[in-house]
Design a protein around this motif. Structure first.
Motif, short mmCIF file in Angstrom:
data_model
loop_
_atom_site.label_atom_id
_atom_site.label_comp_id
_atom_site.label_asym_id
_atom_site.label_seq_id
_atom_site.Cartn_x
_atom_site.Cartn_y
_atom_site.Cartn_z
N ALA A 209 0.83 -1.20 0.00
CA ALA A 209 0.00 0.00 0.00
C ALA A 209 0.86 1.25 0.00
O ALA A 209 0.58 2.22 -0.73
N VAL A 210 1.92 1.26 0.80
CA VAL A 210 2.81 2.43 0.83
C VAL A 210 3.49 2.62 -0.52
O VAL A 210 3.58 3.75 -1.04
N GLN A 211 3.95 1.53 -1.11
CA GLN A 211 4.60 1.65 -2.42
C GLN A 211 3.64 2.16 -3.49
O GLN A 211 3.96 3.10 -4.24
N GLY A 212 2.48 1.55 -3.58
CA GLY A 212 1.57 1.90 -4.66
C GLY A 212 0.93 3.25 -4.50
O GLY A 212 0.69 3.95 -5.50
N THR A 221 12.67 3.05 -3.99
CA THR A 221 13.56 2.68 -2.89
C THR A 221 13.10 1.39 -2.22
O THR A 221 13.91 0.48 -1.97
N THR A 222 11.81 1.30 -1.96
CA THR A 222 11.28 0.09 -1.32
C THR A 222 11.43 -1.12 -2.23
O THR A 222 11.74 -2.23 -1.76
N GLN A 223 11.26 -0.93 -3.52
CA GLN A 223 11.40 -2.05 -4.45
C GLN A 223 12.83 -2.56 -4.48
O GLN A 223 13.06 -3.79 -4.54
N ARG A 224 13.81 -1.67 -4.42
CA ARG A 224 15.21 -2.11 -4.39
C ARG A 224 15.51 -2.85 -3.08
O ARG A 224 16.26 -3.84 -3.08
N TRP A 229 16.43 -8.05 -0.17
CA TRP A 229 15.97 -8.95 0.89
C TRP A 229 15.56 -10.31 0.32
O TRP A 229 15.76 -11.35 0.95
N SER A 230 14.97 -10.30 -0.86
CA SER A 230 14.53 -11.56 -1.45
C SER A 230 15.70 -12.43 -1.91
O SER A 230 15.54 -13.64 -2.13
N SER A 231 16.89 -11.83 -2.06
CA SER A 231 18.06 -12.61 -2.47
C SER A 231 18.73 -13.33 -1.30
O SER A 231 19.65 -14.12 -1.52
N VAL A 232 18.30 -13.07 -0.07
CA VAL A 232 18.86 -13.75 1.09
C VAL A 232 18.40 -15.20 1.08
O VAL A 232 17.20 -15.47 0.94
N PRO A 233 19.31 -16.18 1.22
CA PRO A 233 18.90 -17.59 1.21
C PRO A 233 18.12 -17.94 2.49
O PRO A 233 18.70 -17.99 3.59
N GLU A 234 16.85 -18.16 2.33
CA GLU A 234 15.98 -18.39 3.48
C GLU A 234 16.31 -19.68 4.21
O GLU A 234 16.33 -19.72 5.45
N LEU A 235 16.59 -20.75 3.48
CA LEU A 235 16.87 -22.04 4.11
C LEU A 235 18.16 -21.98 4.94
O LEU A 235 18.20 -22.50 6.07
N TYR A 236 19.20 -21.36 4.39
CA TYR A 236 20.45 -21.24 5.15
C TYR A 236 20.24 -20.42 6.43
O TYR A 236 20.81 -20.73 7.48
N LEU A 237 19.45 -19.37 6.32
CA LEU A 237 19.17 -18.56 7.51
C LEU A 237 18.43 -19.38 8.57
O LEU A 237 18.71 -19.27 9.77
#
Length: 385
Positions: A209-212, A221-224, A229-237
């Motif tokens: 909502a804030v972005q749109g 800025t939020t999209q970057r 954040w989406s490139s962080v390996p979730e399983l390893y974390l």
């Protein structure tokens, strides 16, 4: 130039004709007020116009597969929520020497029933069964007389035992009843999926909502940040966190929630980008409403269609995520779960009664949620009548 008159074979309705028509109405015995009353009654009997949500619900009910899937899923959820009254190693009500007990709520020590110890009563103990077989004593058990953590120490077969001897689907490698493990594991999986879906939906709606709505630099800025954040390996974390802290449902919920909102935020962002330039939003700004009021009252209610249709698929992903973590051994130890049963089935391939029912329950749950999601998508499609 020829005169233009009425079509051949017709005549204009003159005074005489009108008099004849009024005479016919009077002859029929129907007065003009009566005709007006009949028209008013017909309008009252006419169905009222349905709201958009009511029309969407009507379209959802017309989808027989989706509606039946919803009813079946709700029935399964209700059985899971009340698992203690369906599968329990303690009776719901017991009567011993004229006194009533409720062991499902408070299990008394076995010395109260003629036993030798002050420990909680083991209701599968042959001595306790013998005491309650006497006249005047009785105990009302559930349909399945085993809990999720009950170990049948009085069984005569080696574990994992085949179906039979009171175990409808047999036992696992620790001697625990498969039906009870499935029932309680299904409840934990669904409740975890609901909680994760709720938290992820709130985060996704807020960020999208804030972005749109604001767009511009805020959106870029939020999209970057989301892309990083989406490139962080979730399983390893998750593996790192499981090695540092004791796993728990709250910890897993928090870790999965901070990754599970990004896909939904894209849909909300797109709806807000489309709706923020519509006339009713411009009118709200002209009336002096604040940005928060415009978002909450006007833009958000008109941007909820992709959110609603996304919920069943998000819940399926949440259930599958918990099952995968338990299967890999980095879930919550000690809790009954579908992933743990699948792992036990993999380790005991000859014990088909462990993996096969678990696989059926998991696939059935995911299929029902998929059918519900498809029906919701069609129901909120305004192009369908």
């Amino acid at each position: 130039m020829s005169a233009v008159g009425p079509p051949q074979g017709t005549r204009p309705l003159g005074g005489a004709a009108r008099s004849d028509a009024r005479g016919d109405i009077r002859a029929s015995g129907v007065s003009a007020p009566a005709l007006d009353d009949a028209g008013t009654a017909a309008q009252a009997r006419a169905p009222a116009s349905l709201s958009p949500n009511q029309r969407a619900w009507a379209r959802f009910r017309r989808n027989r597969l989706g509606y039946a899937s919803l009813l079946l899923f709700v029935a399964m959820l209700l059985v899971g929520l009340f698992a203690e009254v369906v599968s329990n190693d303690r009776p719901l009500v017991a009567r011993y020497e004229g006194e009533f007990f409720f062991p499902a709520l408070n299990n008394p020590p076995e010395i109260r029933f003629g036993g030798d110890f002050r420990t909680p009563t083991d209701w599968h103990d042959p001595l306790i069964r013998e005491q309650f077989a006497k006249p005047g004593n009785w105990a009302l058990f559930t349909l399945n007389e085993f809990g999720a953590k009950t170990i049948d120490v009085f069984a005569h077969n080696a574990d994992p035992a085949r179906p039979g001897n009171g175990h409808l689907l047999g036992t696992d490698e620790a001697g625990r009843d498969i039906v009870a493990r499935l029932l309680y594991g299904f409840r934990i999986s669904v409740l975890f999926g609901l909680a994760l879906t709720f938290v992820g939906t709130l985060l996704g709606i807020a960020v999208g909502a804030v972005q749109g709505y604001f767009g511009g630099r805020v959106d870029l800025t939020t999209q970057r940040i989301i892309e990083i954040w989406s490139s962080v390996p979730e399983l390893y974390l998750l593996i790192i966190i499981a090695s540092l802290f004791e796993p728990s449902l709250v910890l897993l919920l928090g870790v999965l929630a901070i990754f599970g909102w990004m896909h939904l935020s894209d849909y909300v962002r797109a709806e807000f980008l489309r709706n923020r330039n519509l006339e009713f939003v411009k009118a709200a700004r002209a009336m002096g409403l604040s940005n928060w009021q415009i978002i909450r009252r006007h833009v958000l209610p008109n941007s909820m269609t992709p959110v609603i249709t996304f919920l069943p698929f998000r819940m399926s992903a949440s259930i599958l995520a918990l099952t995968s973590l338990d299967f890999l051994g980095i879930g919550v130890p000690g809790l009954p779960s579908l992933g743990e049963l699948l792992r036990e089935g993999k380790e005991n391939l000859d014990a088909w009664w462990i993996a096969m029912p678990t696989f059926v329950v998991l696939v059935l749950t995911l299929l029902l949620l998929t059918f519900i999601g498809d029906a919701l998508r069609d129901a909120f499609d305004t192009r369908k009548s």
